[in-house]
Design a protein around this motif. Sequence first.
Motif, PDB file in Angstrom:
ATOM      1  N   GLY A 245     -17.096  53.270  64.052  1.00  0.00           N
ATOM      2  CA  GLY A 245     -17.202  52.389  62.893  1.00  0.00           C
ATOM      3  C   GLY A 245     -17.197  53.167  61.589  1.00  0.00           C
ATOM      4  N   PHE A 246     -17.883  54.307  61.576  1.00  0.00           N
ATOM      5  CA  PHE A 246     -17.879  55.127  60.364  1.00  0.00           C
ATOM      6  C   PHE A 246     -16.485  55.653  60.061  1.00  0.00           C
ATOM      7  N   TYR A 247     -15.791  56.155  61.074  1.00  0.00           N
ATOM      8  CA  TYR A 247     -14.450  56.685  60.846  1.00  0.00           C
ATOM      9  C   TYR A 247     -13.471  55.594  60.415  1.00  0.00           C
ATOM     10  N   GLU A 248     -13.620  54.386  60.952  1.00  0.00           N
ATOM     11  CA  GLU A 248     -12.787  53.274  60.499  1.00  0.00           C
ATOM     12  C   GLU A 248     -13.071  52.970  59.035  1.00  0.00           C
ATOM     13  N   HIS A 249     -14.353  52.983  58.668  1.00  0.00           N
ATOM     14  CA  HIS A 249     -14.763  52.764  57.290  1.00  0.00           C
ATOM     15  C   HIS A 249     -14.150  53.839  56.378  1.00  0.00           C
ATOM     16  N   LEU A 250     -14.168  55.078  56.824  1.00  0.00           N
ATOM     17  CA  LEU A 250     -13.610  56.186  56.045  1.00  0.00           C
ATOM     18  C   LEU A 250     -12.098  56.019  55.852  1.00  0.00           C
ATOM     19  N   ILE A 251     -11.385  55.639  56.899  1.00  0.00           N
ATOM     20  CA  ILE A 251      -9.929  55.465  56.807  1.00  0.00           C
ATOM     21  C   ILE A 251      -9.583  54.331  55.846  1.00  0.00           C
TER      22      ILE A 251
ATOM     23  N   LEU B  41     -20.344  54.559  51.475  1.00  0.00           N
ATOM     24  CA  LEU B  41     -19.774  55.356  52.556  1.00  0.00           C
ATOM     25  C   LEU B  41     -20.674  56.541  52.903  1.00  0.00           C
ATOM     26  N   VAL B  42     -21.227  57.175  51.895  1.00  0.00           N
ATOM     27  CA  VAL B  42     -22.140  58.306  52.131  1.00  0.00           C
ATOM     28  C   VAL B  42     -23.368  57.851  52.899  1.00  0.00           C
ATOM     29  N   PHE B  43     -23.965  56.729  52.487  1.00  0.00           N
ATOM     30  CA  PHE B  43     -25.136  56.234  53.204  1.00  0.00           C
ATOM     31  C   PHE B  43     -24.796  55.821  54.635  1.00  0.00           C
ATOM     32  N   HIS B  44     -23.616  55.261  54.831  1.00  0.00           N
ATOM     33  CA  HIS B  44     -23.168  54.916  56.185  1.00  0.00           C
ATOM     34  C   HIS B  44     -23.078  56.182  57.037  1.00  0.00           C
ATOM     35  N   GLY B  45     -22.469  57.222  56.489  1.00  0.00           N
ATOM     36  CA  GLY B  45     -22.351  58.488  57.215  1.00  0.00           C
ATOM     37  C   GLY B  45     -23.706  59.109  57.518  1.00  0.00           C
ATOM     38  N   LEU B  46     -24.615  59.065  56.558  1.00  0.00           N
ATOM     39  CA  LEU B  46     -25.953  59.620  56.781  1.00  0.00           C
ATOM     40  C   LEU B  46     -26.660  58.896  57.916  1.00  0.00           C
ATOM     41  N   LYS B  47     -26.506  57.587  57.957  1.00  0.00           N
ATOM     42  CA  LYS B  47     -27.154  56.810  59.017  1.00  0.00           C
ATOM     43  C   LYS B  47     -26.529  57.102  60.379  1.00  0.00           C
TER      44      LYS B  47
ATOM     45  N   LEU C 238      -7.385  54.666  52.362  1.00  0.00           N
ATOM     46  CA  LEU C 238      -6.177  53.865  52.128  1.00  0.00           C
ATOM     47  C   LEU C 238      -6.316  52.979  50.886  1.00  0.00           C
ATOM     48  N   VAL C 239      -7.449  52.304  50.759  1.00  0.00           N
ATOM     49  CA  VAL C 239      -7.661  51.440  49.597  1.00  0.00           C
ATOM     50  C   VAL C 239      -7.734  52.267  48.321  1.00  0.00           C
ATOM     51  N   THR C 240      -8.338  53.439  48.389  1.00  0.00           N
ATOM     52  CA  THR C 240      -8.406  54.318  47.223  1.00  0.00           C
ATOM     53  C   THR C 240      -7.008  54.705  46.748  1.00  0.00           C
ATOM     54  N   ILE C 241      -6.138  55.042  47.671  1.00  0.00           N
ATOM     55  CA  ILE C 241      -4.759  55.398  47.314  1.00  0.00           C
ATOM     56  C   ILE C 241      -4.068  54.212  46.641  1.00  0.00           C
ATOM     57  N   ILE C 242      -4.240  53.026  47.209  1.00  0.00           N
ATOM     58  CA  ILE C 242      -3.632  51.828  46.621  1.00  0.00           C
ATOM     59  C   ILE C 242      -4.183  51.584  45.217  1.00  0.00           C
ATOM     60  N   LEU C 243      -5.487  51.707  45.049  1.00  0.00           N
ATOM     61  CA  LEU C 243      -6.094  51.495  43.734  1.00  0.00           C
ATOM     62  C   LEU C 243      -5.598  52.512  42.712  1.00  0.00           C
ATOM     63  N   ILE C 244      -5.452  53.752  43.123  1.00  0.00           N
ATOM     64  CA  ILE C 244      -4.950  54.784  42.210  1.00  0.00           C
ATOM     65  C   ILE C 244      -3.533  54.443  41.753  1.00  0.00           C
ATOM     66  N   VAL C 245      -2.698  54.043  42.685  1.00  0.00           N
ATOM     67  CA  VAL C 245      -1.312  53.689  42.343  1.00  0.00           C
ATOM     68  C   VAL C 245      -1.291  52.506  41.385  1.00  0.00           C
ATOM     69  N   ILE C 246      -2.058  51.453  41.701  1.00  0.00           N
ATOM     70  CA  ILE C 246      -2.099  50.270  40.830  1.00  0.00           C
ATOM     71  C   ILE C 246      -2.604  50.654  39.441  1.00  0.00           C
ATOM     72  N   ASN C 247      -3.675  51.446  39.389  1.00  0.00           N
ATOM     73  CA  ASN C 247      -4.242  51.852  38.107  1.00  0.00           C
ATOM     74  C   ASN C 247      -3.234  52.649  37.280  1.00  0.00           C
TER      75      ASN C 247
ATOM     76  N   CYS D  42     -14.490  52.178  41.130  1.00  0.00           N
ATOM     77  CA  CYS D  42     -14.393  51.629  42.493  1.00  0.00           C
ATOM     78  C   CYS D  42     -14.720  52.702  43.528  1.00  0.00           C
ATOM     79  N   ILE D  43     -14.145  53.872  43.332  1.00  0.00           N
ATOM     80  CA  ILE D  43     -14.363  54.974  44.275  1.00  0.00           C
ATOM     81  C   ILE D  43     -15.834  55.375  44.305  1.00  0.00           C
ATOM     82  N   MET D  44     -16.451  55.463  43.128  1.00  0.00           N
ATOM     83  CA  MET D  44     -17.863  55.867  43.084  1.00  0.00           C
ATOM     84  C   MET D  44     -18.760  54.839  43.762  1.00  0.00           C
ATOM     85  N   GLY D  45     -18.527  53.559  43.462  1.00  0.00           N
ATOM     86  CA  GLY D  45     -19.363  52.513  44.069  1.00  0.00           C
ATOM     87  C   GLY D  45     -19.240  52.466  45.575  1.00  0.00           C
ATOM     88  N   TRP D  46     -18.011  52.433  46.048  1.00  0.00           N
ATOM     89  CA  TRP D  46     -17.770  52.366  47.481  1.00  0.00           C
ATOM     90  C   TRP D  46     -18.151  53.682  48.143  1.00  0.00           C
ATOM     91  N   GLY D  47     -17.936  54.775  47.433  1.00  0.00           N
ATOM     92  CA  GLY D  47     -18.259  56.094  47.972  1.00  0.00           C
ATOM     93  C   GLY D  47     -19.740  56.256  48.272  1.00  0.00           C
TER      94      GLY D  47
END
Length: 100
Positions: free
Chosen positions: A23-29, A63-69, A33-42, A55-60
């Motif tokens: 689940g963590f690795y799926e979340h990371l992928i 993601l960090v807390f998910h990984g820690l858990k 992918l969404v980060t790349i799309i957001l960068i292109v759109i921006n 967006c990256i900071m908020g979601w990141g």
Amino acid sequence: MEPNFTETERYYQAQKRVKEIRGFYEHLIVFILVTIILIVINLMTSPEYLWFLWCIMGWGVGLVFHGLKVFAISPFFNKEWEERKIKEFLEKDKNKPTWQ
């Protein structure tokens, strides 16, 4: 005190752990992918303001807390903390009068 698990219980625990890691690795992928799309759109719509960083900071952070858990690195609510709280509640319950 280490619990004595049967083979089935150990298999279930291992299977649960693998699902958490997957689940963590799926979340990371998805994050990547969404980060790349957001960068292109921006960069295509408003390159003068890099709003994708918010967006990256908020979601990141999530993601960090998910990984820690998942990888049991959580400095706050780890297994030792859980065991202490369980013992504390059991002790309180044992000392509580039965008429309450």
